[in-house]
Design an enzyme around this catalytic site. Structure first.
Site, PDB file in Angstrom:
ATOM      1  CD  GLU A   1      -1.289  -0.594  -8.071  1.00 40.79           C
ATOM      2  OE1 GLU A   1      -2.433  -0.698  -7.622  1.00 40.79           O
ATOM      3  OE2 GLU A   1      -0.488  -1.525  -8.100  1.00 40.79           O
TER       4      GLU A   1
ATOM      5  CG  HIS B   1       7.002   3.235  -7.361  1.00 40.26           C
ATOM      6  ND1 HIS B   1       8.233   2.715  -7.664  1.00 40.26           N
ATOM      7  CD2 HIS B   1       6.097   2.542  -8.094  1.00 40.26           C
ATOM      8  CE1 HIS B   1       8.086   1.744  -8.566  1.00 40.26           C
ATOM      9  NE2 HIS B   1       6.802   1.615  -8.841  1.00 40.26           N
TER      10      HIS B   1
HETATM   11  N1  ACO Z   1       0.391   6.578   2.364  1.00 36.04           N
HETATM   12  C1  ACO Z   1       0.835   6.925   3.576  1.00 36.04           C
HETATM   13  N2  ACO Z   1       2.102   6.727   3.986  1.00 36.04           N
HETATM   14  C2  ACO Z   1       2.938   6.158   3.133  1.00 36.04           C
HETATM   15  C3  ACO Z   1       2.559   5.788   1.833  1.00 36.04           C
HETATM   16  C4  ACO Z   1       1.211   6.026   1.455  1.00 36.04           C
HETATM   17  N3  ACO Z   1       0.766   5.689   0.243  1.00 36.04           N
HETATM   18  N4  ACO Z   1       3.602   5.234   1.199  1.00 36.04           N
HETATM   19  C5  ACO Z   1       4.620   5.269   2.049  1.00 36.04           C
HETATM   20  N5  ACO Z   1       4.223   5.821   3.230  1.00 36.04           N
HETATM   21  C6  ACO Z   1       5.031   6.028   4.411  1.00 36.04           C
HETATM   22  C7  ACO Z   1       5.164   4.712   5.182  1.00 36.04           C
HETATM   23  O1  ACO Z   1       4.136   4.582   6.151  1.00 36.04           O
HETATM   24  C8  ACO Z   1       6.520   4.821   5.797  1.00 36.04           C
HETATM   25  O2  ACO Z   1       6.428   5.576   6.962  1.00 36.04           O
HETATM   26  P1  ACO Z   1       7.291   5.167   8.274  1.00 36.04           P
HETATM   27  O3  ACO Z   1       8.725   5.379   7.859  1.00 36.04           O
HETATM   28  O4  ACO Z   1       6.840   6.117   9.316  1.00 36.04           O
HETATM   29  O5  ACO Z   1       6.979   3.744   8.553  1.00 36.04           O
HETATM   30  C9  ACO Z   1       7.313   5.635   4.785  1.00 36.04           C
HETATM   31  O6  ACO Z   1       6.345   6.361   4.009  1.00 36.04           O
HETATM   32  C10 ACO Z   1       8.114   4.737   3.847  1.00 36.04           C
HETATM   33  O7  ACO Z   1       7.313   3.658   3.407  1.00 36.04           O
HETATM   34  P2  ACO Z   1       7.936   2.321   2.817  1.00 36.04           P
HETATM   35  O8  ACO Z   1       6.880   1.266   2.774  1.00 36.04           O
HETATM   36  O9  ACO Z   1       9.216   1.986   3.491  1.00 36.04           O
HETATM   37  O10 ACO Z   1       8.274   2.810   1.357  1.00 36.04           O
HETATM   38  P3  ACO Z   1       8.442   1.925   0.091  1.00 36.04           P
HETATM   39  O11 ACO Z   1       9.061   2.805  -0.912  1.00 36.04           O
HETATM   40  O12 ACO Z   1       9.087   0.652   0.379  1.00 36.04           O
HETATM   41  O13 ACO Z   1       6.916   1.614  -0.289  1.00 36.04           O
HETATM   42  C11 ACO Z   1       4.918   1.367  -1.469  1.00 36.04           C
HETATM   43  C12 ACO Z   1       6.404   1.715  -1.544  1.00 36.04           C
HETATM   44  C13 ACO Z   1       4.744  -0.070  -0.935  1.00 36.04           C
HETATM   45  C14 ACO Z   1       4.314   1.465  -2.874  1.00 36.04           C
HETATM   46  C15 ACO Z   1       4.209   2.360  -0.527  1.00 36.04           C
HETATM   47  O14 ACO Z   1       4.435   3.677  -0.953  1.00 36.04           O
HETATM   48  C16 ACO Z   1       2.724   2.068  -0.381  1.00 36.04           C
HETATM   49  O15 ACO Z   1       2.336   1.215   0.419  1.00 36.04           O
HETATM   50  N6  ACO Z   1       1.860   2.780  -1.176  1.00 36.04           N
HETATM   51  C17 ACO Z   1       0.423   2.541  -1.124  1.00 36.04           C
HETATM   52  C18 ACO Z   1       0.039   1.305  -1.941  1.00 36.04           C
HETATM   53  C19 ACO Z   1       0.213   1.537  -3.441  1.00 36.04           C
HETATM   54  O16 ACO Z   1      -0.132   2.570  -4.001  1.00 36.04           O
HETATM   55  N7  ACO Z   1       0.773   0.518  -4.108  1.00 36.04           N
HETATM   56  C20 ACO Z   1       1.032   0.573  -5.566  1.00 36.04           C
HETATM   57  C21 ACO Z   1       2.459   0.901  -5.869  1.00 36.04           C
HETATM   58  S1  ACO Z   1       2.711   1.053  -7.607  1.00 36.04           S
HETATM   59  C22 ACO Z   1       3.184  -0.442  -8.121  1.00 36.04           C
HETATM   60  O17 ACO Z   1       3.726  -1.225  -7.391  1.00 36.04           O
HETATM   61  C23 ACO Z   1       2.869  -0.935  -9.546  1.00 36.04           C
END
Ligand code: ACO
Length: 367
Positions: free
Chosen positions: A311, A256
């Protein structure tokens, strides 16, 4: 001609995506990402969801902000009936128009609404538009609202034409209360920007719905169910999860932007599963996938806490309540409309137009 460049007001630094910028003061909700806490009007989400019906939560959330002189319950009931009177508008659109778009069409057909009293009419109309839109798309006649039922019970009856199952209605109440408001997220900010121009409330809510539709915001926990379908069996969870991460694919329902610990809404929704008593192994599969995913994510990203988000259990709970995955985002709008309306009123009370500046980086005329 002498140009002073950059102009003093433009010399300020920009914040990409407005991250960390405080753009409003609110008494409505607080998201504490470090503590993993969500507070609505002074109460933790754990003390509201699963304890209040949707209507009770609306009354609590709007208390002192949106007038409740005439009974709020009455206005919510009247709003459902008035929305159903707009069925000719909804039925005139092409049958294959997606539910979400038809809901926006219904909102557009509401008269211009300037008063805070109209919030109830809007929030009551959306469930009616949702259920009718789903039936129209399926080639069925819309079912009229039954205002002797609660909104959650009525959503189920208007969708299926059958008497609602109590447990499913309770799950829906739990979900709608859980997602009522969540700080200054993109759709809420959109609603406040539109409200700040003194446009009518329905216009602000249509704009907010449009922002919520995007996959980076409310774009449905549907992919979580796709993931459960792909995993298939609990025994396959570890292998499947490891394979996805190895291929650089993100696991849906984990991580998140704000929460640096577990999303409190995930637990609140998970707690609702006990009552649903689904016996086909789907909940056990979801729990196995969650366990496998959390373990794999800890190995994959040891420096970053990636926990279950809202989610994941939205998908599992709504599916167990018998809701089709195509209706997850429309339902999100039904619940969040309560927060949007309150933010609209709060913004109107400031009387201030939201109008940030941009930094021009293009060419200038040659003089
Ligand atoms: N699975 C695998 N790796 C992940 C995940 C995940 N669900 N979430 C984050 N990471 C990793 C990323 O690949 C990234 O790695 P890197 O630094 O090697 O590139 C690192 O963790 C940081 O990721 P960011 O995208 O910078 O983190 P951010 O906090 O901005 O992202 C997000 C949040 C977009 C929700 C992300 O965790 C994600 O894509 N999750 C999966 C989709 C999801 O569940 N979305 C619903 C969110 S809830 C809501 O919005 C109501």
């Amino acid at each position: 001609m002498t140009l002073v460049f950059p102009a003093p007001s433009l010399a300020k630094s920009t914040a990409s995506g407005l991250e960390g910028v405080i753009a409003a003061e609110t008494v409505l909700s607080e998201v504490d990402g470090a503590k993993g806490q969500l507070v609505l009007r002074g109460k933790a989400i754990e003390d509201l969801a699963g304890k209040l019906t949707f209507e009770e939560a609306i009354a609590f959330f709007w208390d002192g902000l949106i007038g409740t002189e005439t009974s709020l319950e009455d206005r919510l009931r009247q709003g459902r009936l008035k929305a159903f009177a707009l069925m000719p508008v909804l039925e005139a659109a092409p049958r294959d128009l997606p539910v979400y778009q038809r809901m926006r069409l219904g909102l557009s057909a509401l008269a211009d609404m300037q008063s805070e009293e109209d919030a109830a009419a809007i929030c009551a109309a959306l469930p009616v538009f949702l259920a009718a839109s789903a039936r129209i798309q399926a080639g069925l006649k819309p079912v009229a609202p039954d205002v002797s039922l609660t909104i959650s019970q009525d959503i189920l009856q208007m969708l299926t034409g059958r008497k609602p199952v109590e447990r499913a209605a309770n799950a829906l109440d739990r979900y709608l209360v859980t997602i009522l408001d969540h700080g200054l997220n993109a759709s809420t900010f959109t609603a406040r920007v539109i409200a700040s121009t003194k446009a009518d409330m329905a216009s602000a809510i249509i704009g907010a719905m449009s922002a919520l539709k995007g996959p980076l915001h409310g774009g449905a926990p549907g992919p979580v169910l796709d993931m459960l379908d792909a995993v298939g069996t609990s025994e396959n969870a570890d292998n499947w999860v490891a394979g996805e991460l190895k291929n650089g694919i993100r696991l849906m329902g984990f991580g998140h932007r704000i929460y640096r610990t577990r999303d409190p809404r995930a637990d609140v929704l998970k707690a609702g599963l006990a009552e649903l008593q689904r016996e086909d192994g789907r909940i056990a599969l979801a729990e196995a996938v969650e366990t496998a995913a959390l373990a794999a994510l800890r190995r994959h990203k040891p420096d970053r806490l990636l926990e279950t988000n809202v989610e994941f259990y939205t998908a599992v709970l709504l599916e167990a309540a018998g809701i089709d995955r195509s209706l997850f985002t429309p339902l999100f709008a039904v619940g969040r409309s309560v927060g949007w309306c309150a933010h609209v009123v709060e913004q109107q009370q400031t009387g201030k137009l939201i109008r940030p500046a941009s930094r021009y980086t293009g060419p200038m005329p040659q003089i």
